[in-house]
Design a protein around this motif. Sequence first.
Motif, short mmCIF file in Angstrom:
data_model
loop_
_atom_site.label_atom_id
_atom_site.label_comp_id
_atom_site.label_asym_id
_atom_site.label_seq_id
_atom_site.Cartn_x
_atom_site.Cartn_y
_atom_site.Cartn_z
N PRO A 148 -10.31 -10.18 -11.10
CA PRO A 148 -10.98 -9.15 -10.29
C PRO A 148 -10.02 -8.76 -9.17
N SER A 149 -10.40 -7.81 -8.34
CA SER A 149 -9.58 -7.49 -7.18
C SER A 149 -9.54 -8.71 -6.25
N ALA A 150 -8.41 -8.87 -5.54
CA ALA A 150 -8.17 -10.11 -4.78
C ALA A 150 -8.74 -10.06 -3.36
N ASN A 151 -10.01 -9.68 -3.26
CA ASN A 151 -10.68 -9.63 -1.95
C ASN A 151 -11.93 -10.49 -2.03
N MET A 152 -12.48 -10.85 -0.87
CA MET A 152 -13.78 -11.52 -0.85
C MET A 152 -14.81 -10.52 -1.38
N ILE A 156 -13.21 -4.30 0.74
CA ILE A 156 -12.33 -3.37 0.04
C ILE A 156 -11.16 -4.12 -0.59
N SER A 157 -10.64 -3.55 -1.65
CA SER A 157 -9.57 -4.20 -2.41
C SER A 157 -8.26 -4.17 -1.64
N PRO A 158 -7.43 -5.23 -1.78
CA PRO A 158 -6.13 -5.28 -1.10
C PRO A 158 -5.04 -4.56 -1.89
N HIS A 235 -20.52 -1.64 -1.70
CA HIS A 235 -19.39 -2.38 -2.22
C HIS A 235 -18.14 -1.84 -1.56
N TYR A 236 -17.07 -2.58 -1.58
CA TYR A 236 -15.79 -2.11 -1.05
C TYR A 236 -15.89 -1.73 0.42
N ALA A 237 -16.67 -2.49 1.20
CA ALA A 237 -16.92 -2.06 2.58
C ALA A 237 -16.03 -2.76 3.60
MG MG Z 1 -13.40 -5.56 -6.83
#
Ligand code: MG
Length: 335
Positions: A148-152, A156-158, A235-237
């Motif tokens: 998945p994207s490497a964020n909590m 938002i995605s890094p 999401h992505y906030a």
């Molecule tokens: Mg993601």
Amino acid sequence: MTIDNKVILIYLYSMTEIIKDIKTAVREIKQGNVIALPTETVYGLGANALNPEAVIKIFAIKERPVFNPLIVHIDSAEKIKNIAKSVPEDVYKIAEKFSPGPVTFVLKKKKIIPDIVTAGLDSVAVRIPSHKLFQEVIKLCGLPVAAPSANMFGHISPTTAKDVYKELNGKINYILDGGKCSVGIESTIISFSEDGITILRPGYITKNDIEGVTGKKVFIHKTKKILSPGMMKSHYAPATPLFLTDDTDKFKDLKNPDIGILDITDYTDMKKLAKELFSKIRELDNKGYKIIITSKVENSGIGIAVNDRLIRASSGTVFFDKGKIRFIKKDNQDA
Ligand code: MG
Ligand code: TXA
């Protein structure tokens, strides 16, 4: 153990190192560990997709609910059939033009992919990333990589190794540094059915792109029913509440030190904006503003994906009403 669908793992605090050495990344994946890897879209948090114990660590680190499935990354279109069955011809048509690249196919899953990866669904999301380092890692491991994207969860995605560090320092051993992501927003997710081709998550590869290679009408999923958990509205906030407005200039004129303005009205190149969007939001998020204000862009092409991410990142809209500032909070009831 799981609590409210979240996997809780107690692990020792480890110092996170930003590395350039691909051999270490390969060793980590082979040993069943989790490592942050660069892709052309956003950084991913990768593990051996065939090893459930390794995959469950991803959910624990991100604090991501286990009902939210992961994308499986492979290095070439020929390998799609190793993890998916009944692959429609359109997938190969799209892959020939746009893979390796920022597009993900939701397909019928083969048994080799553990249920934890797909959250028990009978479909698997497959992507062939184009970033050279990610490609090499997959090739040298000889394994599909779930990432998945490497964020909590919910952030938002890094798009840089440093951004991953801010999200996950102490939770993983290594971040493989592959520079700033060239696309900057997550891949376009596409599903296939007898009714046609549907974009579940808009991205850099557009509806026109897909219609162009398949010759078929492509739908963009719009109803409130969540087909892809990443479609949840909240999401992505960023941590600082972000509001959307049509009055950017008026807010600029206020010169209020509590308001951070992300002025994207001047962008004409949507690829450039997509590349910079998340890092600009992160930058403002770190400046201690009470709110961030920005506007949507023209809703066509890649602009559809940009607006999608802005709406998800936002807490609502804001505007001037007879000289007064009025906020309308977003309804997250169906999130
Ligand atoms: Mg993601
Ligand atoms: O560009 C990207 O896609 C990045 C990089 C790292 O590859 N990955 C990414 O992963 O954005 P993630 O987990 O943050 O978002 C993947 C989305 C989630 O919303 C998930 O619900 C959806 O894909 N997804 C995964 N498997 C699915 C499936 N079988 N059916 C429908 N949606 C699925």
